[in-house]
Design an enzyme around this catalytic site. Structure first.
Site, PDB file in Angstrom:
ATOM      1  N   ASP A  85      -0.345  -3.814   6.190  1.00  0.00           N
ATOM      2  CA  ASP A  85      -0.935  -3.500   7.477  1.00  0.00           C
ATOM      3  C   ASP A  85      -2.416  -3.858   7.442  1.00  0.00           C
ATOM      4  OD1 ASP A  85       1.558  -2.293   7.481  1.00  0.00           O
ATOM      5  OD2 ASP A  85       0.830  -0.327   8.052  1.00  0.00           O
TER       6      ASP A  85
ATOM      7  N   HIS B 152       0.846  -1.195   0.000  1.00  0.00           N
ATOM      8  CA  HIS B 152       0.000   0.000   0.000  1.00  0.00           C
ATOM      9  C   HIS B 152       0.877   1.238   0.000  1.00  0.00           C
ATOM     10  CE1 HIS B 152       0.904  -0.549   4.257  1.00  0.00           C
ATOM     11  NE2 HIS B 152       0.348   0.612   4.572  1.00  0.00           N
TER      12      HIS B 152
ATOM     13  N   HIS C  33      -7.176  -1.852   6.058  1.00  0.00           N
ATOM     14  CA  HIS C  33      -6.385  -0.762   6.614  1.00  0.00           C
ATOM     15  C   HIS C  33      -7.075   0.554   6.266  1.00  0.00           C
ATOM     16  CE1 HIS C  33      -2.908   0.942   8.430  1.00  0.00           C
ATOM     17  NE2 HIS C  33      -2.286   1.290   7.332  1.00  0.00           N
TER      18      HIS C  33
ATOM     19  N   HIS D 129       6.428  -5.412  12.029  1.00  0.00           N
ATOM     20  CA  HIS D 129       5.801  -4.092  11.959  1.00  0.00           C
ATOM     21  C   HIS D 129       5.545  -3.558  13.369  1.00  0.00           C
ATOM     22  CE1 HIS D 129       3.007  -0.869  10.595  1.00  0.00           C
ATOM     23  NE2 HIS D 129       3.730  -0.941   9.481  1.00  0.00           N
TER      24      HIS D 129
ATOM     25  N   ASP E  35       6.087   4.183   4.757  1.00  0.00           N
ATOM     26  CA  ASP E  35       7.004   3.204   5.347  1.00  0.00           C
ATOM     27  C   ASP E  35       7.007   1.881   4.587  1.00  0.00           C
ATOM     28  OD1 ASP E  35       4.341   3.164   6.468  1.00  0.00           O
ATOM     29  OD2 ASP E  35       4.995   1.660   7.909  1.00  0.00           O
ATOM     30  N   HIS E  36       6.194   1.800   3.542  1.00  0.00           N
ATOM     31  CA  HIS E  36       6.172   0.579   2.732  1.00  0.00           C
ATOM     32  C   HIS E  36       6.705   0.790   1.315  1.00  0.00           C
ATOM     33  CE1 HIS E  36       3.887  -1.938   5.635  1.00  0.00           C
ATOM     34  NE2 HIS E  36       3.587  -0.730   6.094  1.00  0.00           N
TER      35      HIS E  36
ATOM     36  N   HIS F  83       1.307   3.855   2.071  1.00  0.00           N
ATOM     37  CA  HIS F  83       1.874   4.547   3.222  1.00  0.00           C
ATOM     38  C   HIS F  83       3.390   4.479   3.093  1.00  0.00           C
ATOM     39  CE1 HIS F  83      -1.965   4.239   5.918  1.00  0.00           C
ATOM     40  NE2 HIS F  83      -1.972   5.303   5.147  1.00  0.00           N
TER      41      HIS F  83
END
Length: 297
Positions: free
Chosen positions: A205, A55, A135, A263, A59-60, A57
Site C-alpha cells: 500500500d 508490510h 504508507h 486493493h 490484510d497482507h 497490516h
C-alpha cells in the site's frame, strides 16, 4: 489470489499474488484465505520458492501461518524463505510456538530494513528488489526483473554452413569467432536478438510519491493499489493510500508499459470507475479481480 483491501467481499480476498518467472514461483503477500485461492485455482503449494510480504497490516499477512502449516502437512522438506518487514519473524515464531506447531522444513525469515532499497533474490535468470513505499507503517514494494538472455542460435543455418558445435556458445554470447582455418564467423549471421527481458513491479500500500516513480521506471507491468476513487481522495490521503488517479500518475511519470489496479475498497462494487478516472491520465490500464491471469509476452 486477492485483489481487495482490508475488508474482504464475496468476490475479493485481501492481497496476495502468485508470480511465475523463468521457473521460479513467488507469492507476494498472503492475506486471509490465500491458501483457499491456491486450491480453487488448481495451483501447487509446493511450487512456492519464496514469499514476499509488503508490510504488517493484517490484510497482507494474516494467511501466512496457515499457509506455512498446510505446506508442512503436505510434506514439504525443502527450505522456505520469507522476506518481509522487521517484526515479521517474531510474529510468525510466536504463532507457531504458542500453538505448539513444528514445521518439517527449515523456515528462514529475512527482514527488510525500513526505507531501504535492496536485492532480495538473484540467480542467473531473474532478480527481485525491494524498494520503499509510503504508507502508515514501513512498507516495501517489489520489483521482479528478468536478466537479459543470450542471443537465439539459428541452429539449422549454422549446421547447414558447417559451423562447429563448439562455437555455438560463443556466438550466442554475441562474440565473433575465428575458426581453425582463420575464417571469421559473424555472430549476427547465425544468431537472432534474444527476447527482451521483462519486468513487473508490485506497489501496495502507498500514497503517491516521486520516489515510487523512480523505483518503477520503465517496467513492463505495474500493479499499483487504487483503494479509492477521487471522491474519496481525502480518505486516501488520511490513510496514506492511493486513488486511481494517483496510481495512473505514477504509471505515466514512470513510463510503464501497462498499469493494473487492485486493493480496491469494499465500498466499490467494481473497478469500472477506477479505470475511467485512471485512463484520463494513463490510457493502458485496467483493474484486476481475484483469479485474473496476466501473461507478459
Amino acid at each position: 489470489m486477492g485483489s481487495g483491501s482490508a475488508v474482504p467481499t464475496g468476490t475479493r480476498n485481501p492481497s496476495a499474488q502468485w508470480i511465475e518467472c523463468n521457473g521460479r514461483t513467488f507469492l507476494i503477500d498472503c492475506g486471509e484465505g490465500t491458501q483457499m485461492r491456491i486450491r480453487e485455482y488448481g495451483l501447487k503449494f509446493q511450487k512456492i520458492d519464496r514469499i514476499f510480504i509488503t508490510h504488517l497490516h493484517g490484510d497482507h499477512y494474516f494467511g501466512l501461518v496457515g499457509l506455512l502449516s498446510t505446506i508442512h502437512m503436505l510434506g514439504r522438506v525443502r527450505p522456505m524463505t520469507i522476506h518481509g518487514p522487521e517484526g515479521l519473524k517474531k510474529i510468525v515464531e510466536m504463532q507457531l510456538t504458542i500453538g505448539g506447531s513444528r514445521l518439517g522444513y527449515d523456515l528462514l525469515i529475512e527482514e527488510i530494513a525500513p526505507d531501504s532499497t535492496s536485492v532480495l533474490f538473484e540467480d542467473e535468470k531473474i532478480r527481485v528488489d525491494a524498494f520503499p513505499l509510503f504508507h502508515k507503517i514501513p512498507t516495501n514494494g517489489f520489483l521482479v526483473r528478468q536478466k537479459p538472455r543470450q542471443r537465439t542460435l539459428l541452429a539449422d543455418k549454422a549446421r547447414k554452413d558447417g559451423i562447429k558445435f563448439e562455437y555455438f556458445h560463443r556466438l550466442k554470447k554475441g562474440e565473433d569467432v575465428e575458426d581453425e582455418d582463420g575464417n571469421q564467423i559473424n555472430f549476427r549471421e547465425y544468431t537472432a536478438p534474444p527476447p527482451r527481458a521483462k519486468s513487473y513491479a508490485y506497489c501496495s500500500d502507498t500514497t503517491y510519491h516521486e520516489k515510487v516513480v523512480e523505483s518503477v521506471k520503465n517496467v513492463d507491468l505495474l500493479y499499483h493499489e487504487a483503494t479509492f476513487l477521487d471522491v474519496h481522495e481525502d480518505r486516501a490521503r488520511a490513510t496514506k493510500h492511493s486513488t486511481a488517479t494517483m496510481a495512473a500518475k505514477v504509471a505515466a511519470e514512470a513510463n510503464v508499459g501497462k498499469l493494473i489496479m487492485g486493493h480496491l475498497s469494499a465500498r466499490y462494487d467494481s473497478g469500472d470507475e477506477h479505470v475511467n478516472e485512471a485512463s484520463a491520465v494513463f490510457k493502458n490500464c485496467e483493474y484486476v479481480i481475484d483469479g485474473d491471469e496476466i501473461v507478459l509476452d
